[in-house]
Design a protein around this motif. Structure first.
Motif, mmCIF file in Angstrom:
data_model
loop_
_atom_site.group_PDB
_atom_site.id
_atom_site.type_symbol
_atom_site.label_atom_id
_atom_site.label_comp_id
_atom_site.label_asym_id
_atom_site.label_seq_id
_atom_site.Cartn_x
_atom_site.Cartn_y
_atom_site.Cartn_z
ATOM 1 N N LEU A 213 66.294 17.540 41.514
ATOM 2 C CA LEU A 213 67.555 17.750 40.814
ATOM 3 C C LEU A 213 68.693 18.014 41.791
ATOM 4 C CD1 LEU A 213 69.205 18.197 38.215
ATOM 5 C CD2 LEU A 213 68.543 20.607 38.335
ATOM 6 N N THR A 214 68.455 18.890 42.768
ATOM 7 C CA THR A 214 69.500 19.210 43.742
ATOM 8 C C THR A 214 69.919 17.971 44.520
ATOM 9 O OG1 THR A 214 68.624 21.459 43.953
ATOM 10 C CG2 THR A 214 70.105 20.683 45.691
ATOM 11 N N ALA A 215 68.926 17.223 45.020
ATOM 12 C CA ALA A 215 69.243 16.014 45.779
ATOM 13 C C ALA A 215 69.910 14.970 44.896
ATOM 14 C CB ALA A 215 67.965 15.449 46.400
ATOM 15 N N GLY A 216 69.432 14.832 43.661
ATOM 16 C CA GLY A 216 69.997 13.834 42.761
ATOM 17 C C GLY A 216 71.450 14.113 42.416
ATOM 18 N N ILE A 217 71.762 15.377 42.095
ATOM 19 C CA ILE A 217 73.148 15.713 41.775
ATOM 20 C C ILE A 217 74.041 15.531 42.999
ATOM 21 C CG2 ILE A 217 74.693 17.619 41.167
ATOM 22 C CD1 ILE A 217 72.604 18.633 39.260
ATOM 23 N N GLY A 218 73.526 15.899 44.180
ATOM 24 C CA GLY A 218 74.322 15.704 45.389
ATOM 25 C C GLY A 218 74.652 14.239 45.630
ATOM 26 N N LEU A 219 73.654 13.363 45.474
ATOM 27 C CA LEU A 219 73.892 11.930 45.666
ATOM 28 C C LEU A 219 74.856 11.377 44.616
ATOM 29 C CD1 LEU A 219 70.279 10.707 46.527
ATOM 30 C CD2 LEU A 219 72.260 10.732 48.053
ATOM 31 N N LEU A 220 74.681 11.794 43.377
ATOM 32 C CA LEU A 220 75.544 11.282 42.315
ATOM 33 C C LEU A 220 76.977 11.775 42.462
ATOM 34 C CD1 LEU A 220 73.083 11.575 39.301
ATOM 35 C CD2 LEU A 220 73.860 9.478 40.425
ATOM 36 N N MET A 221 77.163 12.996 42.942
ATOM 37 C CA MET A 221 78.523 13.469 43.203
ATOM 38 C C MET A 221 79.176 12.628 44.297
ATOM 39 S SD MET A 221 79.468 15.908 41.183
ATOM 40 C CE MET A 221 80.800 16.734 42.089
ATOM 41 N N ALA A 222 78.380 12.238 45.299
ATOM 42 C CA ALA A 222 78.911 11.383 46.359
ATOM 43 C C ALA A 222 79.247 9.991 45.834
ATOM 44 C CB ALA A 222 77.901 11.278 47.508
ATOM 45 N N LEU A 223 78.581 9.584 44.744
ATOM 46 C CA LEU A 223 78.816 8.259 44.154
ATOM 47 C C LEU A 223 79.754 8.325 42.954
ATOM 48 C CD1 LEU A 223 75.126 6.955 44.228
ATOM 49 C CD2 LEU A 223 76.975 6.355 45.810
ATOM 50 N N ALA A 224 80.494 9.421 42.817
ATOM 51 C CA ALA A 224 81.347 9.608 41.639
ATOM 52 C C ALA A 224 82.399 8.508 41.522
ATOM 53 C CB ALA A 224 82.009 10.985 41.694
ATOM 54 N N ARG A 225 83.024 8.130 42.635
ATOM 55 C CA ARG A 225 84.082 7.111 42.559
ATOM 56 C C ARG A 225 83.537 5.745 42.133
ATOM 57 N NH1 ARG A 225 86.684 3.234 45.476
ATOM 58 N NH2 ARG A 225 88.920 3.024 45.056
ATOM 59 N N PRO A 226 82.419 5.251 42.724
ATOM 60 C CA PRO A 226 81.877 3.985 42.213
ATOM 61 C C PRO A 226 81.484 4.053 40.740
ATOM 62 C CG PRO A 226 80.936 4.496 44.360
ATOM 63 C CD PRO A 226 81.732 5.683 43.948
#
Length: 346
Positions: A213-226
């Motif tokens: 969950l922690t890694a997934g949310i971190g990656l998705l936050m980094a991909l927020a603009r796309p």
């Protein structure tokens, strides 16, 4: 006024919302630790959590029985809500969620196969089952994606219909596997598990979902603009420089991983990934940098409260939390649909 990084009053409102959700989560956790077949005063719950309680039954119940279950509920609720938010952006359809797209059913099928076949030995619950659930969710999503495409086009509505069909097929396959196994203990255990439940939570089962969950949310936050670019449509996102095919495939794999791990530890819990993103968008808009944290906290609060109700409504009977979320989520979703303006996109 843009809601991506709201200035002035907007930023204050967003911060206040996050604070309220965090306070609600803490209150729900304390209630989940205090209430049950044995009621524990909140003061003694706080004392046990801070390490001031003497060894005794209350301390054991709080720290060894209820706390892992409550924390697992928060982790799974946050994970399902975040995955639902992302899937709705990927397919541009707000009816999409892990349950409707067949991902949860695929994860359930993979995990039940491990349970019935006894694969993994002593590491079944910690390694083999999450791995099989991830594989099942990925296969299900790939199948749904393939069925929904017609030539080079795919609509969100067709994807949801394919997901519903695949979900029914995989649910039937899961039941068939259990019946053919001819072992009543497998059927009873897996039936409760496929309906969704947090009763098997232990400290050892929290590590993997918490890390994912922690890694997934971190990656998705980094991909927020796309993710935001997808909201303007396939052609618009491509013009703005996004390789939509590769991006969707990568995020689908990530969504399958998160869903598989969550389902492997809690069973298939429906409606969290459908309803919480709707409520979060109503509160903060569709920009993912501000939407994802709200969805994660909201999902955690909702599932912790739902599990508390599942433990107490028919006490001492423990209702599968997936049954409760379906019973309450269905009417709430219909209410949300009625609130949408006429002609608004799904």
């Amino acid at each position: 006024m843009s809601r991506e990084t709201p200035p002035g009053h907007g930023r204050l409102r967003y911060t206040l919302l996050l604070t309220c959700l965090a306070v609600a989560l803490v209150a729900a956790v304390v209630a989940g630790l205090a209430l049950g077949s044995v009621r524990i005063p909140p003061g003694q719950v706080i004392t046990a959590l801070t390490g001031g309680a003497e060894p005794g039954p209350f301390r054991t119940i709080v720290l060894d029985v209820r706390l892992p279950r409550v924390l697992l509920g928060a982790i799974v609720g946050a994970g399902l809500a975040v995955v639902g938010t992302v899937l709705q952006a990927l397919v541009r359809n707000r009816l999409a969620d892990p349950f409707l797209l067949g991902i949860s059913s695929g994860a359930s099928t993979g995990a039940v196969l491990v349970l019935v076949l006894g694969i993994g030995g002593g590491v079944t619950t910690t390694v083999a089952m999450p791995a099989a659930a991830f594989a099942g969710s990925l296969v299900a999503l790939a199948l749904v994606y393939a069925l929904a495409r017609r030539g080079s086009t795919m609509t969100g509505g067709r994807l949801v219909l394919a997901g519903v069909a695949v979900s029914y097929i995989l649910s039937a396959l899961t039941t068939l596997v259990l019946v053919v196994s001819a072992r009543p203990e497998h059927f009873q255990e897996a039936l409760y598990w496929t309906l969704g439940g947090l009763g098997s939570a232990r400290w050892s089962t929290l590590i993997l979902p918490a890390v994912v969950l922690t890694a997934g949310i971190g990656l998705l936050m980094a991909l927020a603009r796309p993710l935001d670019l997808l909201l303007v449509g396939e052609e618009g996102a491509t013009v703005l420089g996004l390789d939509t095919g590769r991006f969707r495939a990568a995020v689908f794999v990530l969504a399958s991983l998160v869903t598989g791990v969550m389902v492997a530890t809690s069973g298939a819990v429906g409606f969290i990934g459908l309803l919480v993103p709707h409520a979060a968008r109503m509160a903060v808009g569709a920009t993912h940098r501000v939407l994802l944290p709200v969805a994660a906290l909201g999902g955690a609060v909702v599932l912790v409260i739902a599990d508390l109700a599942a433990r107490t409504v028919a006490a001492p009977q423990d209702i599968p939390v997936g049954v409760l979320t379906a019973l309450t989520g269905g009417p709430f979703f219909l209410w949300l649909m009625r609130r949408r303006p006429e002609g608004a996109p799904v």
